[in-house]
Design a protein around this motif. Structure first.
Motif, short mmCIF file in Angstrom:
data_model
loop_
_atom_site.label_atom_id
_atom_site.label_comp_id
_atom_site.label_asym_id
_atom_site.label_seq_id
_atom_site.Cartn_x
_atom_site.Cartn_y
_atom_site.Cartn_z
N GLN A 13 0.49 1.59 -5.76
CA GLN A 13 -0.79 2.13 -5.30
C GLN A 13 -1.86 1.03 -5.26
N LYS A 14 -1.84 0.13 -6.24
CA LYS A 14 -2.79 -0.98 -6.23
C LYS A 14 -2.55 -1.89 -5.02
N ARG A 15 -1.28 -2.03 -4.64
CA ARG A 15 -0.94 -2.85 -3.48
C ARG A 15 -1.46 -2.19 -2.20
N VAL A 16 -1.35 -0.86 -2.13
CA VAL A 16 -1.87 -0.13 -0.97
C VAL A 16 -3.39 -0.27 -0.91
N ASP A 17 -4.05 -0.23 -2.06
CA ASP A 17 -5.49 -0.39 -2.12
C ASP A 17 -5.90 -1.77 -1.58
N LEU A 18 -5.13 -2.78 -1.94
CA LEU A 18 -5.36 -4.13 -1.40
C LEU A 18 -5.17 -4.12 0.11
N GLY A 19 -4.11 -3.44 0.57
CA GLY A 19 -3.84 -3.38 2.00
C GLY A 19 -4.95 -2.70 2.79
N ARG A 20 -5.51 -1.65 2.22
CA ARG A 20 -6.59 -0.95 2.92
C ARG A 20 -7.82 -1.86 3.06
N ALA A 21 -8.11 -2.65 2.01
CA ALA A 21 -9.22 -3.60 2.10
C ALA A 21 -8.91 -4.69 3.14
N LEU A 22 -7.66 -5.14 3.20
CA LEU A 22 -7.28 -6.16 4.18
C LEU A 22 -7.37 -5.64 5.61
N ALA A 23 -7.16 -4.34 5.77
CA ALA A 23 -7.21 -3.75 7.11
C ALA A 23 -8.59 -3.90 7.74
N MET A 24 -9.61 -4.10 6.93
CA MET A 24 -10.97 -4.34 7.42
C MET A 24 -11.12 -5.75 7.98
N GLU A 25 -10.12 -6.60 7.75
CA GLU A 25 -10.18 -8.02 8.13
C GLU A 25 -11.42 -8.70 7.54
N PRO A 26 -11.60 -8.59 6.22
CA PRO A 26 -12.81 -9.16 5.60
C PRO A 26 -12.78 -10.68 5.56
N GLN A 27 -13.96 -11.28 5.63
CA GLN A 27 -14.09 -12.71 5.41
C GLN A 27 -14.12 -13.02 3.91
N VAL A 28 -14.73 -12.10 3.15
CA VAL A 28 -14.77 -12.20 1.69
C VAL A 28 -14.20 -10.91 1.12
N LEU A 29 -13.27 -11.03 0.18
CA LEU A 29 -12.62 -9.88 -0.42
C LEU A 29 -12.98 -9.83 -1.90
#
Length: 267
Positions: free
Chosen positions: A170-186
């Motif tokens: 679930q933590k990995r999915v949470d990371l994936g959802r943030a990455l889906a935004m294509e952030p410059q800073v995470l």
């Protein structure tokens, strides 16, 4: 890209003199530090040091009473959460906020919301059976999400409801959802909390891969000092809302004030 190269990046995020109080309680007192492009920047400190409050100021959840935050040269006394996300700052939270009844892929698709044009639904309504711009755009979003699924090695669970997954996944999915935004800073708020050793090793690898392969700048809160010292380029140390250390892992590890407040004499 090695650590020496990464530390030469320009400042992408500059936090200056941030102070935050709740009633009469000071959560942050005159905190300043910067984050350089492409680095992994850790924020550490004991419980109640103000780490999550600092992230909440950066991504617009809290409005500090004093200080400014600059992102790519634009300076703000405060930013709202939507504005922060649009500008390119993504966030995971210590307490998971996933949609437990939805599949992995659908959770990741929610991270694409900022990328979906406002006309998408209208186009679909006007042309529900054709392959128009709306359908092509959705296909592009799906491709981006599939790439993240492959990157995070969660193909086997792509259609599984998130609530049925082990905590580490679930933590990995949470990371994936943030990455889906294509952030410059995470911004990562304790991404390894509650994980076993193997899960922590996996998450460390993914954080470093995000940083190196995607070029994403990472700001990380983490309690596991081994993790922090292994993967961070620079570390800022908070204690009771004050900054007591800032530098490379070696500099922080040998800082007497940090040793006294957090690391303990055994370190």
């Amino acid at each position: 890209m090695n650590n020496e190269e990464k530390t030469k990046g320009d400042v992408i995020l500059d936090v200056k003199n941030i102070s935050l109080s709740f009633g009469g309680v000071k959560a942050l007192s005159d905190i300043s530090f910067d984050v350089r492009e492409h680095e992994v920047r850790a924020i550490i400190g004991p419980n109640g040091a103000g780490k999550s409050s600092m992230l909440n100021c950066i991504n617009g959840v809290y409005v500090p009473q004093q200080g400014t935050i600059s992102f790519r040269g634009q300076t703000f006394s405060h930013m709202d959460s939507h504005q922060v996300a649009v500008m390119g700052i993504g966030r995971t939270f210590q307490n998971l906020a996933l949609f437990k009844g939805m599949s992995v892929i659908d959770n990741l698709m929610t991270g694409r919301n900022l990328k979906i044009r406002s006309s998408l639904l209208w186009q679909a309504f006007r042309n529900p059976f054709g392959i128009g711009p709306a359908q092509r755009e959705e296909e592009q979003h799906r491709e981006a999400v599939e790439h993240i699924i492959d990157f995070l090695e969660i193909q086997a669970w792509r259609k599984t409801p998130v609530g049925q997954l082990p905590y580490g996944l679930q933590k990995r999915v949470d990371l994936g959802r943030a990455l889906a935004m294509e952030p410059q800073v995470l911004l990562l708020d304790e991404p390894m909390a509650g994980m076993n050793v193997e899960e922590k090793q996996d998450m460390c690898r993914f954080v470093l891969d995000v940083n190196e392969e995607f070029g994403t700048t990472v700001v990380l809160i983490e309690h596991d000092m081994g993790v922090v010292m292994d993967i961070s380029d620079r570390v800022v140390v908070l204690d009771y809302g004050k900054k007591i250390g800032d530098g490379t892992p070696d500099e922080v590890r040998n800082n007497p004030e940090v040793i006294s407040a957090y690391l303990g004499t055994s370190h």
